[in-house]
Design a protein around this motif. Structure first.
Motif, mmCIF file in Angstrom:
data_model
loop_
_atom_site.group_PDB
_atom_site.id
_atom_site.type_symbol
_atom_site.label_atom_id
_atom_site.label_comp_id
_atom_site.label_asym_id
_atom_site.label_seq_id
_atom_site.Cartn_x
_atom_site.Cartn_y
_atom_site.Cartn_z
ATOM 1 N N GLY A 177 0.796 -1.244 -0.023
ATOM 2 C CA GLY A 177 0.143 -0.048 -0.172
ATOM 3 C C GLY A 177 0.829 1.480 -0.003
ATOM 4 N N ALA A 236 2.221 -7.231 -8.658
ATOM 5 C CA ALA A 236 1.336 -6.400 -7.713
ATOM 6 C C ALA A 236 2.026 -5.488 -6.969
ATOM 7 C CB ALA A 236 1.077 -7.740 -6.363
ATOM 8 N N ALA A 258 -0.364 -2.294 -6.920
ATOM 9 C CA ALA A 258 -0.974 -1.779 -5.680
ATOM 10 C C ALA A 258 -0.376 -0.659 -5.171
ATOM 11 C CB ALA A 258 -0.878 -2.855 -4.484
ATOM 12 N N SER A 283 0.618 -11.199 -4.334
ATOM 13 C CA SER A 283 -0.819 -11.797 -4.415
ATOM 14 C C SER A 283 -0.502 -13.081 -4.763
ATOM 15 C CB SER A 283 -1.608 -10.990 -5.553
ATOM 16 O OG SER A 283 -0.830 -11.198 -6.827
ATOM 17 N N PRO A 301 -4.928 -11.007 -1.785
ATOM 18 C CA PRO A 301 -3.810 -10.375 -1.236
ATOM 19 C C PRO A 301 -2.869 -11.265 -0.401
ATOM 20 C CG PRO A 301 -5.546 -9.521 -0.343
ATOM 21 C CD PRO A 301 -6.061 -10.526 -1.422
ATOM 22 N N SER A 334 -8.724 -6.019 -1.652
ATOM 23 C CA SER A 334 -7.581 -6.194 -2.431
ATOM 24 C C SER A 334 -7.716 -7.610 -3.542
ATOM 25 C CB SER A 334 -6.235 -5.848 -1.705
ATOM 26 O OG SER A 334 -5.987 -4.939 -1.145
#
Length: 364
Positions: free
Chosen positions: A44, A80, A84, A139, A157, A347
């Motif tokens: 994140g 990912a 993300a 992921s 996730p 997610s």
């Protein structure tokens, strides 16, 4: 004709150059650049400037390498960790403007679809209804299907790097409590997806990704130097014993074990826990470790559907957050009536596709 694919993963940037004559991508050159993005980007968080700079240099080097081997500019995608990141678009535009390579990100369910295609072609129609497990850094993808493309895909996730950051970062080796907490999250995220796989009753199950390859080697599979055509099987019971071994060692000592590389030693335990829990929940006692995965899937789609498909993938990166690709339809179908629909974590995504009708793969 030669084509090239560039895969920006959580640890490594990998380039494959392949001959595409005859409808089969035959690799003629591979190269990799270690970036270890997962160590610099928490789930994140934005990708920092120094990591972007290294990414730009690696992509530029890959583009030059592909050109030297007679391939056009690579079909380039990031998985990912970049997908993300809140500054995802800025990262992609920086790479494009400085290298000329149209790096894009793909929705997780499209990654699963492409990986399934690569695995299906490697295994062949004789494997029948096929289940796929793929552990990445950020992921975890699951797919099931009877045809060329899957009937069902899910992207969750549960990457090995993500779980290492969330549960195993404070102690090395981690505490038993942290191990149990990681298993609880995996079970919660996978519960409904695993129920769908059990209901489908796959005849064959495959596992892809470097994580599964290294775990397979740890559990007794033939080393990579024996070539891709060796049968490599990973059994759930062996993986359970491997978890006990990995959990007792700090990351530096895990790298001394067969198959475990130093760059992936820290997340090898999380990968083993994800793999074992997924196999247990889906009822799989063993999986075949498959050497073909998403890069081969990208090549196959490009060869079979033409360059317009990849051009659309690149265009949608700038115009939508996670829009499915027009040339990779993900149509929803009726879920089995006695099962709940797969959970959609914030997610994670799950999609269903009506089965195709290849002649030899309809009988269950």
């Amino acid at each position: 004709m030669r084509i090239s694919v560039l895969d920006v993963g959580s640890n490594t940037v990998r380039l494959v150059v392949a001959d595409a004559a005859g409808g089969v991508p035959l690799p003629v050159h591979t190269a990799k650049w270690r970036l270890r993005l997962a160590e610099q980007v928490a789930p994140g968080d934005p990708v920092p400037e120094e990591a972007v700079e290294r990414l730009v240099r690696a992509v530029a080097a890959a583009d030059r390498t592909a050109d030297r081997w007679g391939a056009a500019g690579p079909l380039a995608f990031a998985t990912a960790v970049v997908r993300a990141a809140p500054n995802r678009r800025e990262v992609l535009r920086e790479v494009r403007s400085r290298t000329g390579v149209a790096l894009c990100t793909l929705p997780g369910e499209v990654e699963a679809e492409l990986t399934f295609l690569g695995a299906r072609r490697w295994m062949g129609w004789r494997c029948g209804p096929l289940a796929l497990l793929d552990i990445g850094g950020g992921s975890f993808e699951v797919a099931f299907g009877r045809g060329r493309l899957p009937d069902f895909v899910a992207s969750l996730p549960l990457g090995a790097g993500r779980l290492t950051h969330d549960f195993f970062a404070d102690r090395d080796p981690p505490s038993p409590e942290a191990l149990r907490a990681a298993r609880r999250r995996i079970r919660h995220q996978l519960r409904d997806v695993a129920a769908r796989v059990r209901w489908e009753g796959p005849r064959t199950a495959v596992a892809t990704s470097r994580t599964f390859q290294q775990l397979g080697r740890l559990c007794g599979a033939a080393p990579g130097r024996h070539g891709p055509f060796m049968d490599r099987t990973l059994r759930r019971g062996d993986l359970r014993e491997a978890i006990a071994t990995l959990a007792a060692l700090p990351a530096a000592e895990r790298a001394r074990l067969p198959g475990i590389s130093a760059p992936r030693a820290a997340q090898s335990l999380a990968g083993a826990v994800i793999g074992h829990t997924a196999m247990k929940l889906t009822g799989l006692t063993s999986v075949t470790v498959c050497p073909w995965a998403i890069r081969e899937g990208v090549m196959l789609r490009h060869m079979e559907d033409g360059p317009a498909w990849w051009a659309e993938a690149s265009r949608l990166t700038d115009n939508a957050e996670e829009a499915p690709l027009e040339r990779v339809p993900l149509r929803l179908t009726q879920h089995p009536p006695h099962l709940p629909s797969p959970a959609r974590a914030p997610s994670g995504t799950a999609s269903h596709r009506p089965p195709e009708k290849p002649a030899t793969d309809q009988a269950r």
